[in-house]
Design a protein around this motif. Structure first.
Motif, short mmCIF file in Angstrom:
data_model
loop_
_atom_site.label_atom_id
_atom_site.label_comp_id
_atom_site.label_asym_id
_atom_site.label_seq_id
_atom_site.Cartn_x
_atom_site.Cartn_y
_atom_site.Cartn_z
N PRO A 6 0.82 -1.22 0.00
CA PRO A 6 0.00 0.00 0.00
C PRO A 6 0.85 1.27 0.00
CG PRO A 6 0.19 -0.82 2.23
CD PRO A 6 1.01 -1.75 1.36
N ASP A 7 0.19 2.39 -0.22
CA ASP A 7 0.79 3.72 -0.05
C ASP A 7 0.45 4.17 1.37
OD1 ASP A 7 1.95 6.25 -0.60
OD2 ASP A 7 -0.07 7.04 -0.99
N TRP A 8 1.45 4.13 2.27
CA TRP A 8 1.17 4.35 3.68
C TRP A 8 0.53 5.70 3.97
CZ3 TRP A 8 -0.56 2.87 7.89
CH2 TRP A 8 -0.31 3.53 9.10
N PRO A 9 0.98 6.82 3.38
CA PRO A 9 0.28 8.08 3.65
C PRO A 9 -1.21 8.02 3.31
CG PRO A 9 2.40 8.54 2.65
CD PRO A 9 2.19 7.05 2.57
N ASP A 10 -1.55 7.32 2.24
CA ASP A 10 -2.96 7.18 1.88
C ASP A 10 -3.71 6.33 2.89
OD1 ASP A 10 -5.30 7.22 -0.07
OD2 ASP A 10 -4.88 5.06 0.01
N VAL A 11 -3.08 5.23 3.33
CA VAL A 11 -3.70 4.37 4.35
C VAL A 11 -3.92 5.15 5.64
CG1 VAL A 11 -3.42 2.28 5.74
CG2 VAL A 11 -2.71 2.28 3.35
N ARG A 12 -2.94 5.91 6.03
CA ARG A 12 -3.05 6.69 7.27
C ARG A 12 -4.17 7.73 7.16
NH1 ARG A 12 2.41 9.32 8.65
NH2 ARG A 12 1.83 10.49 6.77
N ALA A 13 -4.30 8.35 5.98
CA ALA A 13 -5.36 9.34 5.79
C ALA A 13 -6.73 8.67 5.85
CB ALA A 13 -5.16 10.05 4.45
N ARG A 14 -6.88 7.51 5.22
CA ARG A 14 -8.15 6.79 5.27
C ARG A 14 -8.49 6.37 6.70
NH1 ARG A 14 -7.98 1.86 2.19
NH2 ARG A 14 -5.78 2.12 1.71
N LEU A 15 -7.46 5.97 7.45
CA LEU A 15 -7.67 5.59 8.84
C LEU A 15 -8.14 6.79 9.66
CD1 LEU A 15 -7.45 3.44 11.06
CD2 LEU A 15 -5.03 4.04 11.30
N ALA A 16 -7.57 7.95 9.41
CA ALA A 16 -7.97 9.15 10.15
C ALA A 16 -9.42 9.54 9.85
CB ALA A 16 -7.03 10.31 9.80
N ARG A 17 -9.91 9.26 8.62
CA ARG A 17 -11.29 9.63 8.25
C ARG A 17 -12.32 8.57 8.66
NH1 ARG A 17 -8.63 10.78 3.27
NH2 ARG A 17 -9.54 8.87 2.38
N ALA A 18 -11.85 7.38 9.05
CA ALA A 18 -12.77 6.29 9.36
C ALA A 18 -13.56 6.59 10.64
CB ALA A 18 -12.01 4.98 9.51
N ASP A 19 -14.69 5.90 10.80
CA ASP A 19 -15.49 6.07 12.02
C ASP A 19 -14.78 5.42 13.20
OD1 ASP A 19 -16.73 3.19 12.51
OD2 ASP A 19 -16.86 3.60 10.35
N VAL A 50 5.35 2.98 12.28
CA VAL A 50 4.08 2.88 11.56
C VAL A 50 2.91 2.79 12.55
CG1 VAL A 50 2.69 1.40 10.06
CG2 VAL A 50 5.08 1.86 9.50
N LEU A 51 3.07 1.97 13.58
CA LEU A 51 2.00 1.80 14.56
C LEU A 51 1.74 3.10 15.32
CD1 LEU A 51 0.05 -0.29 15.78
CD2 LEU A 51 1.80 -0.80 17.50
N GLU A 52 2.79 3.78 15.71
CA GLU A 52 2.62 5.06 16.41
C GLU A 52 1.92 6.08 15.53
OE1 GLU A 52 6.62 5.93 17.47
OE2 GLU A 52 6.52 4.88 19.40
N ALA A 53 2.27 6.10 14.23
CA ALA A 53 1.62 7.03 13.31
C ALA A 53 0.14 6.71 13.17
CB ALA A 53 2.31 6.97 11.94
N ALA A 54 -0.21 5.42 13.19
CA ALA A 54 -1.61 5.02 13.08
C ALA A 54 -2.40 5.48 14.31
CB ALA A 54 -1.71 3.51 12.93
N TYR A 55 -1.85 5.29 15.48
CA TYR A 55 -2.53 5.76 16.70
C TYR A 55 -2.66 7.27 16.69
CZ TYR A 55 -2.89 1.39 19.34
OH TYR A 55 -3.26 0.13 19.79
N ALA A 56 -1.60 7.97 16.24
CA ALA A 56 -1.65 9.43 16.19
C ALA A 56 -2.71 9.91 15.20
CB ALA A 56 -0.28 9.99 15.80
N ALA A 57 -2.85 9.20 14.06
CA ALA A 57 -3.86 9.59 13.07
C ALA A 57 -5.27 9.47 13.64
CB ALA A 57 -3.72 8.70 11.83
N CYS A 58 -5.46 8.55 14.57
CA CYS A 58 -6.77 8.36 15.19
C CYS A 58 -6.92 9.17 16.48
CB CYS A 58 -7.00 6.88 15.50
SG CYS A 58 -6.99 5.81 14.05
N ASP A 59 -5.87 9.98 16.78
CA ASP A 59 -5.87 10.79 18.00
C ASP A 59 -6.13 9.92 19.23
OD1 ASP A 59 -5.57 13.14 19.41
OD2 ASP A 59 -7.69 13.71 19.28
N THR A 60 -5.44 8.77 19.25
CA THR A 60 -5.59 7.80 20.33
C THR A 60 -4.23 7.50 20.93
OG1 THR A 60 -7.48 6.77 19.23
CG2 THR A 60 -6.38 5.48 20.93
N PRO A 61 -4.05 7.61 22.25
CA PRO A 61 -2.75 7.27 22.85
C PRO A 61 -2.48 5.77 22.77
CG PRO A 61 -4.38 7.74 24.56
CD PRO A 61 -5.04 8.06 23.25
#
Length: 364
Positions: free
Chosen positions: A296-309, A337-348
């Motif tokens: 995948p394209d990680w920036p795109d995946v991270r953006a989709r994760l941030a927009r998800a419910d 990568v994992l830290e970026a995913a949590y940050a994208a979801c604004d979750t510690p």
């Protein structure tokens, strides 16, 4: 559900190890379940037994080599001490010493393999795994064999996904070389340092035995490493089953399922390791979601994760945490990568990853 088993590519050592495991664990079929307290106590006992016996094998081997060194110097060397830089001055000594060291080292390695294979077979049995019937061709059983023999995972694609796509060949080659010389290089350095210290202190007679603690310590460390990895691989099927069940309970839509698989693919590529647990996880995800993984394209995946419910975010983060923990030991790129995913979801993230690692290692 089919994993990409590779028994046809096993070398002689790996095939021998797999046959040993089959004889040591004769369960008729897989009975994967959470480990009981008795199972965990058994696994800890096997780990302690392996570490002690492997360390003892190293110490005995090094002591016998040291004793042979002293005896050969007394019998074959005339005046002075044989020099590694000028082996032609004492050819008989070096030929005899090399032969004895080779035989003893081979016996040491065989003893370690025997201990580790027995321990891994016991761990597999405690985890409810089978090495007989159709399951014996599964990638997990070949992975356990490689873990017991301290052999790196083969470089190969997993269900069309190349874990090494972003890793340079030079880096992989350097890692393999360092992996192979780790014991020999350390032993050589310690012997050189010991030569200088003991020569000055008048305790030269102890010089041939300088490698005893090194061999014992390295063998104990290797045994600990092998058993830790074997525990993670043996607990992998349970962790994967629980992760897939959690995803099914989350009821993700098509976009959520694609997001979950892309997030897992990113972590697999970040690991740069064709780990058998990742083969198992990707196989289950393909079967459950009926979609294929790709890089995948990680920036795109991270953006989709941030927009998800919120529900999708929680399900994907839990799956990503389990995926990272399924490899056992840490990988800096995966953690980023994992830290970026949590940050994208604004979750510690907190200690979620450490908790997942402990849960998997204990078969919970």
């Amino acid at each position: 559900m089919e994993t990409e088993a590779d028994t046809e590519r096993l070398n002689v050592v790996e095939r021998t190890g797999l046959e040993f495991l089959r004889r040591g664990c004769r369960r008729d079929g897989n009975a994967i379940r959470p480990w009981t307290d008795a199972d965990r106590a058994r696994v800890r006992g096997l780990q302690t037994w392996a570490i002690v016996l492997c360390g003892l094998a190293g110490a005995v081997s090094a002591a016998l080599i040291g004793a042979a060194d002293l005896w050969l110097q007394a019998v074959l060397v005339r005046g002075g001490e044989p020099s590694l830089l000028a082996p032609g001055d004492d050819p008989a000594y070096w030929a005899a010493y090399g032969g004895i060291a080779l035989v003893l080292s081979l016996l040491e390695v065989l003893a370690m393999y025997w201990v580790l294979l027995r321990s891994v077979a016991g761990i597999a049995d405690a985890a409810g795994l089978s090495f007989s019937g159709p399951e014996a061709r599964d990638v997990l059983t070949t992975g356990l064999s490689r873990a017991a023999l301290d052999i790196p995972n083969p470089r190969r694609a997993l269900h069309g996904l190349d874990p090494y796509a972003r890793t340079s060949r030079l880096k992989l080659l350097a890692y393999t070389a360092l992996y192979r010389i780790k014991v020999g290089a350390t032993s050589f350095i310690v012997r050189i340092l010991a030569r200088r210290v003991l020569a000055r202190s008048g305790l030269r007679v102890l010089l041939p035995f300088a490698a005893v603690p090194v061999f014992a310590g390295w063998n104990a460390l290797i045994a600990w490493w092998v058993i830790r990895e074997a525990r993670v691989r043996a607990a992998g099927p349970l962790a994967v089953r629980e992760a897939i069940a959690a995803l099914e309970r989350a009821g993700l839509d098509a976009d959520g399922r694609r997001l979950a698989l892309d997030a897992v693919a990113e972590l697999v590529v970040a690991a740069a390791d064709a780990h058998p647990n990742y083969d198992l996880l990707l196989a289950h995800l393909r079967e459950t979601f009926d979609i294929e993984p790709h890089i995948p394209d990680w920036p795109d995946v991270r953006a989709r994760l941030a927009r998800a419910d919120g529900g999708t975010q929680r399900a994907v983060l839990a799956l990503m945490t389990t995926t990272t923990a399924l490899r056992g030991h840490r990988r800096r790129r995966q953690r980023r990568v994992l830290e970026a995913a949590y940050a994208a979801c604004d979750t510690p993230m907190g200690d979620a990853l450490d908790t997942a690692r402990r849960r998997i290692a204990e078969g919970r």
